[in-house]
Design an enzyme around this catalytic site. Structure first.
Site, PDB file in Angstrom:
ATOM      1  N   TRP A  52       0.924  -1.239  -0.025  1.00  0.00           N
ATOM      2  CA  TRP A  52       0.058  -0.124  -0.070  1.00  0.00           C
ATOM      3  C   TRP A  52       1.026   1.273  -0.025  1.00  0.00           C
ATOM      4  CZ3 TRP A  52      -4.983   0.130   3.423  1.00  0.00           C
ATOM      5  CH2 TRP A  52      -5.846  -1.158   2.875  1.00  0.00           C
ATOM      6  N   GLN A  54       2.492   4.280  -0.857  1.00  0.00           N
ATOM      7  CA  GLN A  54       2.284   5.271  -1.786  1.00  0.00           C
ATOM      8  C   GLN A  54       3.730   6.218  -1.810  1.00  0.00           C
ATOM      9  OE1 GLN A  54      -1.133   8.063  -1.198  1.00  0.00           O
ATOM     10  NE2 GLN A  54      -2.653   6.367  -1.070  1.00  0.00           N
ATOM     11  N   GLY A  55       4.156   6.676  -0.645  1.00  0.00           N
ATOM     12  CA  GLY A  55       5.214   7.369  -0.799  1.00  0.00           C
ATOM     13  C   GLY A  55       6.415   6.371  -1.171  1.00  0.00           C
ATOM     14  N   GLU A 121      10.319  15.155  -0.019  1.00  0.00           N
ATOM     15  CA  GLU A 121       9.374  14.845   0.895  1.00  0.00           C
ATOM     16  C   GLU A 121       9.808  15.848   2.114  1.00  0.00           C
ATOM     17  OE1 GLU A 121       8.381  10.824   1.215  1.00  0.00           O
ATOM     18  OE2 GLU A 121       7.429  10.863  -0.764  1.00  0.00           O
ATOM     19  N   HIS A 241      -0.150   9.815  10.594  1.00  0.00           N
ATOM     20  CA  HIS A 241      -0.036  10.459   9.229  1.00  0.00           C
ATOM     21  C   HIS A 241      -0.970  11.499   9.277  1.00  0.00           C
ATOM     22  CE1 HIS A 241       0.501  11.469   5.059  1.00  0.00           C
ATOM     23  NE2 HIS A 241       1.233  10.605   5.192  1.00  0.00           N
ATOM     24  N   ARG A 287       5.603  15.406  10.350  1.00  0.00           N
ATOM     25  CA  ARG A 287       4.462  14.919  10.630  1.00  0.00           C
ATOM     26  C   ARG A 287       3.540  14.982  11.830  1.00  0.00           C
ATOM     27  NH1 ARG A 287       5.011   9.336   7.344  1.00  0.00           N
ATOM     28  NH2 ARG A 287       5.195  10.219   5.420  1.00  0.00           N
ATOM     29  N   HIS A 346      -0.446   5.365  11.201  1.00  0.00           N
ATOM     30  CA  HIS A 346       0.351   5.156  10.264  1.00  0.00           C
ATOM     31  C   HIS A 346       1.606   4.295  10.361  1.00  0.00           C
ATOM     32  CE1 HIS A 346       1.372   5.811   5.761  1.00  0.00           C
ATOM     33  NE2 HIS A 346       2.577   6.211   6.265  1.00  0.00           N
ATOM     34  N   ARG A 381       9.446   8.781  12.576  1.00  0.00           N
ATOM     35  CA  ARG A 381      10.297   8.238  11.435  1.00  0.00           C
ATOM     36  C   ARG A 381      10.224   9.331  10.058  1.00  0.00           C
ATOM     37  NH1 ARG A 381       8.322   5.898   6.761  1.00  0.00           N
ATOM     38  NH2 ARG A 381       6.069   6.137   7.646  1.00  0.00           N
ATOM     39  N   LEU A 387      10.303   1.466   3.653  1.00  0.00           N
ATOM     40  CA  LEU A 387      10.682   0.729   2.759  1.00  0.00           C
ATOM     41  C   LEU A 387      12.132   0.386   2.715  1.00  0.00           C
ATOM     42  CD1 LEU A 387       8.343   1.621  -0.380  1.00  0.00           C
ATOM     43  CD2 LEU A 387       7.867  -0.380   1.180  1.00  0.00           C
TER      44      LEU A 387
END
Ligand code: SIN
Length: 550
Positions: A52, A54-55, A121, A241, A287, A346, A381, A387
């Protein structure tokens, strides 16, 4: 204990089919690997957050970038609790892991000159985030890893097996891990034995009423490792998030931070761009700051929206196809309409304490990915580092198990020895009743142990969890695990008397230098106790000085 579903032997058992688990399986060359997944396995993946994502994946591959700069940004985001040595490994080994993925067939977005397109980002000082098909990065990485795994005969992938416990050859906290106890699709107990067990089960998003995580993220690996007495750390640090689509569905569709990176803005229902007054980086502030600003607005009775009409507009379907289709499924056209948002759980920075080889405090047990706490993320984080962590530390776990030479014998698992760290009763609570208890638990955690915490709220959470505990022994592993993990997170949050990164206490609203340390804990007789650091050789906080951690 009997295992009517069978006893199966391998060199390595990997639990979890996300980026971390697949990386271990592929990296453990020459070893017979059994990879277990709770959900059915397809060429597109085996569940979890990775698919899932996206980033993108952050890696210092740009000409103006370096692993040292990436490490600096990661340490800054970690709010003083990231372990420099762990971060250095992450950022130095990251680019190589990414190039391996490309060699495996992963297709990342390219710039006009054919080079890798690098996005920027929040809190990254350089453009270093790789994406695939705009906002489908996780899916592409998992697709390429899964294709390689499925083409590798030594790796067996078994879907629809729920791992309910670790098989220990001694008492919790003292015995070595010799395998896992699973429950098959048909409800039969199975024993999977191996001298090396790797937990890569992902996060705990469904502990909270609002989450961007897939439904299978119920903190299973953390719960079973806790019950087996493994050392745990940083449990109080949950990342919320800021921008999940508030359309009333569960889980909540994620509106990637890259939208704000491209200029989308947050407005309240008076049209006020309130983040400008909150932080010099406005929508691209860390965030936790953006999430709490939105929370305050909503607590004050206002709605908050993400406005991408000008910044993205007509190019939405091409640039953010995943978000576009998620919005469309909710009857929303983000090219022309505002997107209602809410913060949502998140990512969990905490988890099973591991060293830089992915070893845990229990012999025979390794952990990687979100279920592990390597110390890379500290209290908060940095976007797109998860990832990467799965790739880097998944590869390291494989290497470490290889270097052990698989010398350990398969445990002589007499049934009684390998009964698991806790008995698992069959589900006797009716399904609807159990679901109601789960929803009660999730709402309780969201309200009392979520974005804004206090002693009084955490006390209410603990009392509520005690009430729910009455049901746990007659529940399925899902409720049992969620309940264990809820206790872990809320008790750790009660202990940390300060605010730092993802952990905010309204009664202790500032960071306290005395708390600039990682909180290592273990479950002893069902009670969370502060425990020595793991690995023992590194100080509880190796973050105060880079050198201390080397
Ligand atoms: C996002 O796309 O906003 C999430 C990326 C991440 O959590 O790393």
């Amino acid at each position: 204990m009997n295992f009517p579903g069978g006893v199966f032997d391998s060199d390595i058992i990997v639990v979890g089919g996300g980026v971390a688990g697949l990386s271990v399986a592929l990296g453990a060359r020459g070893k017979k690997v059994t990879l277990l997944s709770k959900v059915p396995v397809t060429p597109q993946g085996a569940g979890g957050s990775s698919v899932w994502a996206q980033g993108g994946v952050a890696a210092a591959v740009g000409a103006d970038d370096s692993p040292a700069l990436h490490a600096e940004d990661t340490l800054a985001a970690g709010a003083g609790l990231s372990v420099p040595r762990v971060v250095r490994v992450l950022t130095e080994e990251g680019p190589e892991r990414v190039f391996e993925l490309i060699a495996l067939g992963a297709e990342f977005d390219r710039a006009d000159d054919g080079g890798l397109a690098l996005g920027r980002e929040a809190a990254h000082s350089k453009r270093r985030v790789l994406h695939a098909s705009g906002d489908a990065t996780g899916a592409e990485i998992v697709r390429s890893l899964m294709a390689a795994v499925q083409a590798t005969p030594r790796i067996g992938v078994v879907g629809s097996v729920e791992v309910v416990d670790l098989a220990l050859d001694g008492a919790p906290g003292a015995g070595d891990v010799r395998g896992v106890v699973g429950v098959s699709e048909t409800g039969e107990r199975q024993l999977y034995r191996a001298p090396a067990v790797v937990l890569a089960t992902g996060g705990l998003g469904h502990l909270y009423a609002h989450t961007t995580n897939p439904p299978e993220n119920t903190g299973d690996g953390l719960a079973i490792a806790a019950r087996a007495g493994a050392r745990l750390v940083d449990l109080e640090f949950v990342q919320f998030h800021p921008t999940a689509l508030a359309s009333g569905i569960d889980p909540m569709p994620l509106l990637t931070e890259a939208l704000r990176g491209e200029g989308a803005v947050l407005v309240d229902d008076r049209g006020d761009r309130f983040m400008v007054a909150e932080h010099e980086l406005a929508e691209l502030a860390p965030r936790d700051i953006v999430a709490r600003a939105i929370w305050r607005k909503k607590e004050g009775g206002q709605q908050v929206f993400l406005d991408a009409r000008e910044a993205v507009g007509e190019s939405f379907p091409q640039r953010f196809p995943t978000v576009f289709s998620l919005c469309q499924a909710q009857g929303l056209d983000p090219r022309r309409e505002l997107m209602p948002v809410s913060p949502a759980t998140h990512f969990h920075m905490g988890g099973i304490a591991t060293d830089i080889r992915g070893r845990t405090s229990l012999g025979g047990l390794w952990a990687c990915g979100e279920v592990a706490s390597t110390g890379a993320h500290g209290a908060n984080r940095l976007a797109s580092n998860s990832l990467l962590e799965g790739l880097v530390y998944g590869a390291r776990v494989a290497l470490d198990i290889d270097s052990c030479g698989g010398a350990a014998e398969l445990a002589d698992c007499e049934d009684s020895q390998c009964a698991g760290s806790a008995a698992t009763p069959g589900p006797t609570l009716a399904a609807e009743e159990e679901d109601a208890k789960i929803q009660e638990l999730r709402k309780l955690m969201w309200k009392e142990a979520g974005l804004v915490r206090s002693a009084a709220g955490l006390e209410r959470a603990n009392k509520g969890l005690k009430r729910l505990g009455w049901w746990v022994n007659s529940a399925s592993p899902r409720l049992r695990n969620l309940h264990t993990v809820a206790q872990l997170v809320s008790q750790a949050a009660s202990q940390r008397l300060e605010s730092r990164g993802g952990h905010f206490r309204s009664d202790f609203p500032f960071p306290d230098p005395a708390w600039k340390r990682r909180l290592f804990v273990a479950l002893e007789d069902g009670v969370l106790q502060e425990a020595p650091a793991w690995p023992e050789s590194s100080p509880a906080l190796a973050a105060t000085s880079g050198e201390a951690a080397r």
